[in-house]
Motif scaffolding. Structure first.
Motif, mmCIF file in Angstrom:
data_model
loop_
_atom_site.group_PDB
_atom_site.id
_atom_site.type_symbol
_atom_site.label_atom_id
_atom_site.label_comp_id
_atom_site.label_asym_id
_atom_site.label_seq_id
_atom_site.Cartn_x
_atom_site.Cartn_y
_atom_site.Cartn_z
ATOM 1 N N ARG A 168 7.109 72.586 37.665
ATOM 2 C CA ARG A 168 8.192 73.614 37.400
ATOM 3 C C ARG A 168 8.759 73.626 36.206
ATOM 4 N NH1 ARG A 168 10.501 76.843 41.125
ATOM 5 N NH2 ARG A 168 11.987 77.131 39.663
ATOM 6 N N ALA A 169 8.870 72.597 35.394
ATOM 7 C CA ALA A 169 9.384 72.387 34.140
ATOM 8 C C ALA A 169 8.843 71.355 33.266
ATOM 9 C CB ALA A 169 11.094 72.499 34.121
ATOM 10 N N LEU A 170 8.773 71.716 31.979
ATOM 11 C CA LEU A 170 8.701 70.764 30.868
ATOM 12 C C LEU A 170 9.548 70.541 29.961
ATOM 13 C CD1 LEU A 170 4.911 71.750 30.248
ATOM 14 C CD2 LEU A 170 5.513 70.249 31.908
ATOM 15 N N GLU A 171 9.452 69.636 29.273
ATOM 16 C CA GLU A 171 10.358 69.337 28.008
ATOM 17 C C GLU A 171 9.354 69.565 27.047
ATOM 18 O OE1 GLU A 171 12.628 65.780 25.531
ATOM 19 O OE2 GLU A 171 12.285 65.446 27.549
ATOM 20 N N PRO A 172 9.467 70.588 25.998
ATOM 21 C CA PRO A 172 8.426 70.903 25.048
ATOM 22 C C PRO A 172 8.578 69.501 23.822
ATOM 23 C CG PRO A 172 9.840 72.814 25.181
ATOM 24 C CD PRO A 172 10.394 71.742 26.272
ATOM 25 N N LEU A 173 7.513 69.201 23.782
ATOM 26 C CA LEU A 173 7.353 68.073 22.595
ATOM 27 C C LEU A 173 6.680 68.303 21.430
ATOM 28 C CD1 LEU A 173 6.553 64.927 25.205
ATOM 29 C CD2 LEU A 173 8.536 65.496 24.323
ATOM 30 N N GLU A 174 5.375 69.179 21.546
ATOM 31 C CA GLU A 174 4.639 69.248 20.125
ATOM 32 C C GLU A 174 4.210 70.787 20.289
ATOM 33 O OE1 GLU A 174 0.705 67.555 18.112
ATOM 34 O OE2 GLU A 174 1.747 66.190 19.840
ATOM 35 N N SER A 192 11.490 91.026 21.990
ATOM 36 C CA SER A 192 12.189 90.992 20.489
ATOM 37 C C SER A 192 13.159 89.520 20.493
ATOM 38 C CB SER A 192 12.810 92.332 20.286
ATOM 39 O OG SER A 192 14.036 92.393 21.033
ATOM 40 N N ARG A 193 13.806 89.322 21.298
ATOM 41 C CA ARG A 193 14.545 88.099 21.333
ATOM 42 C C ARG A 193 13.871 86.941 21.068
ATOM 43 N NH1 ARG A 193 16.826 84.257 24.612
ATOM 44 N NH2 ARG A 193 16.065 85.042 26.430
ATOM 45 N N VAL A 194 14.433 86.124 20.186
ATOM 46 C CA VAL A 194 13.682 84.735 19.860
ATOM 47 C C VAL A 194 14.198 83.851 21.217
ATOM 48 C CG1 VAL A 194 13.437 82.936 18.327
ATOM 49 C CG2 VAL A 194 13.675 85.255 17.448
ATOM 50 N N LEU A 195 13.127 83.139 21.686
ATOM 51 C CA LEU A 195 13.677 82.402 22.694
ATOM 52 C C LEU A 195 13.997 80.746 22.071
ATOM 53 C CD1 LEU A 195 10.308 82.839 24.997
ATOM 54 C CD2 LEU A 195 12.785 83.318 25.462
ATOM 55 N N LYS A 196 14.967 80.298 22.960
ATOM 56 C CA LYS A 196 15.536 79.040 22.352
ATOM 57 C C LYS A 196 14.572 77.949 22.994
ATOM 58 C CE LYS A 196 20.358 80.439 23.226
ATOM 59 N NZ LYS A 196 21.553 80.325 23.789
ATOM 60 N N ASP A 197 14.587 76.891 22.385
ATOM 61 C CA ASP A 197 13.444 75.791 22.760
ATOM 62 C C ASP A 197 13.682 75.432 24.515
ATOM 63 O OD1 ASP A 197 13.068 75.687 19.957
ATOM 64 O OD2 ASP A 197 13.692 73.617 20.009
ATOM 65 N N ARG A 198 14.922 75.513 25.007
ATOM 66 C CA ARG A 198 14.988 74.943 26.345
ATOM 67 C C ARG A 198 14.545 76.178 27.172
ATOM 68 N NH1 ARG A 198 21.368 74.017 26.885
ATOM 69 N NH2 ARG A 198 20.538 73.921 29.123
ATOM 70 N N GLU A 199 14.274 77.419 26.668
ATOM 71 C CA GLU A 199 13.714 78.302 27.376
ATOM 72 C C GLU A 199 12.303 78.366 27.490
ATOM 73 O OE1 GLU A 199 16.868 81.883 27.199
ATOM 74 O OE2 GLU A 199 16.036 81.498 25.217
ATOM 75 N N LEU A 200 11.792 77.669 26.818
ATOM 76 C CA LEU A 200 9.990 77.827 26.379
ATOM 77 C C LEU A 200 9.375 77.353 27.760
ATOM 78 C CD1 LEU A 200 9.534 76.166 23.009
ATOM 79 C CD2 LEU A 200 9.518 78.527 23.437
ATOM 80 N N CYS A 201 9.771 76.171 28.595
ATOM 81 C CA CYS A 201 8.922 75.984 29.661
ATOM 82 C C CYS A 201 9.900 75.607 31.020
ATOM 83 C CB CYS A 201 8.325 74.604 29.437
ATOM 84 S SG CYS A 201 7.046 74.589 27.977
ATOM 85 N N SER A 202 10.992 76.266 30.992
ATOM 86 C CA SER A 202 12.014 76.029 32.105
ATOM 87 C C SER A 202 11.728 76.895 33.310
ATOM 88 C CB SER A 202 13.346 76.017 31.513
ATOM 89 O OG SER A 202 13.580 77.599 31.080
ATOM 90 N N GLY A 203 10.492 76.732 33.684
ATOM 91 C CA GLY A 203 10.140 77.483 35.116
ATOM 92 C C GLY A 203 8.609 77.366 35.165
#
Length: 284
Positions: A168-174, A192-203
């Motif tokens: 379901r979700a990852l904490e991006p590392l690399e 067009s909106r730049v995604l925050k780090d916490r939005e990259l893999c939260s699902g």
């Protein structure tokens, strides 16, 4: 969908008969073909430039990775869905793109699907179809399916016919910038909106977009594949740090919708859905 230094009370046990999966070989590089009209051909993997992030992200929730870690094999995946869903927490999922770029993310949220008796599972009632065949293959086989005709979800088969774990979700590392580029290319709406780090893999579908996982990965062997694999994390969360909550989006499954078969790392900002009531129950 359709996932210790200190001790806590054991999670509820569910009556089921764990049947060892037949050892059918997983295909390492061929896409799964189905007559299901929803299973449209997938776009070819995109080849992007190297990530601009300087080395692995340093997590405050786990100890920092040091170099490449040990790849996990069949012995890790060969366990029932519930303990496997818990064991996934803290492990590192790796995706190697066609140009050699490696993306890494630490697993922080999973869901367990227990097979034929589980009304929320694609294998409920023991039904087998070309679409869900990966659920009945040997532990460690990927089951990738499409939702809404455009998004993908990634599962890994466990012990027991028709049982698996949804990531379901990852904490991006690399490779965060490459993940961001992949998400921006594939997502709909506010592209067009730049995604925050916490939005990259939260699902579940977000992480598939970020790692360029599509239907071509269905039925691959996570213990053997050269483009995606699992590495042992440097530190697994202690038992009190693991929250057991109801799964997401399975309201149609009756009493099974309420069973605590979703597991996530307490306090992690990378988790897709936080359940405060379940966190209180876990602490009690």
């Amino acid at each position: 969908m359709v996932t210790p230094a200190l001790q806590m009370k054991k999670p509820k046990q569910f009556s089921r008969r764990m049947v060892q999966k037949k050892q059918r070989p997983a295909r390492a590089g061929q896409p799964h073909r189905s007559s299901d009209a929803a299973q449209a051909p997938c776009p070819r993997e995109r080849c992007l430039g190297p990530p601009t992030t300087a080395g692995p992200y340093r997590s405050i929730y786990f100890s920092s990775p040091k170099g490449h870690l040990t790849r996990l094999g069949l012995e890790f995946f060969n366990q029932p869905a519930v303990p496997l869903a818990r064991a996934f927490l803290g492990q590192v999922l790796v995706r190697r793109l066609p140009n050699g770029t490696e993306l890494r993310g630490r697993i922080v949220e999973t869901e367990a699907y227990l097979g034929p008796e589980d009304e929320a599972a694609h294998s409920r009632g023991g039904r087998q179809t070309p679409r869900n065949r990966g659920m009945f293959m040997k532990p460690g086989t990927l089951y990738v399916y499409i939702i809404y005709g455009m998004y993908f979800c990634m599962n890994i088969s466990s012990q027991g016919d028709g049982a698996c774990v949804l990531l379901r979700a990852l904490e991006p590392l690399e490779g965060l910038e490459t993940m961001r580029q992949l998400r921006s290319t594939l997502r709909k709406g506010t592209a067009s909106r730049v995604l925050k780090d916490r939005e990259l893999c939260s699902g579940p579908s977000k992480l598939c977009q970020a790692l360029a996982i599509n239907k071509s990965f269905d039925q691959r062997d996570l213990a053997q594949d050269e483009a995606v694999w699992l590495e042992r994390g440097p530190l697994e969360p202690s038992e009190p740090a693991v929250v057991a909550a109801a799964r997401v989006g399975v309201g149609h499954a009756g009493e099974w919708a309420r069973k605590p078969l979703r597991f996530y790392v307490r306090g992690s900002p990378w988790v897709s859905v936080v359940d405060r009531v379940a966190e209180q129950d876990t602490q009690a």
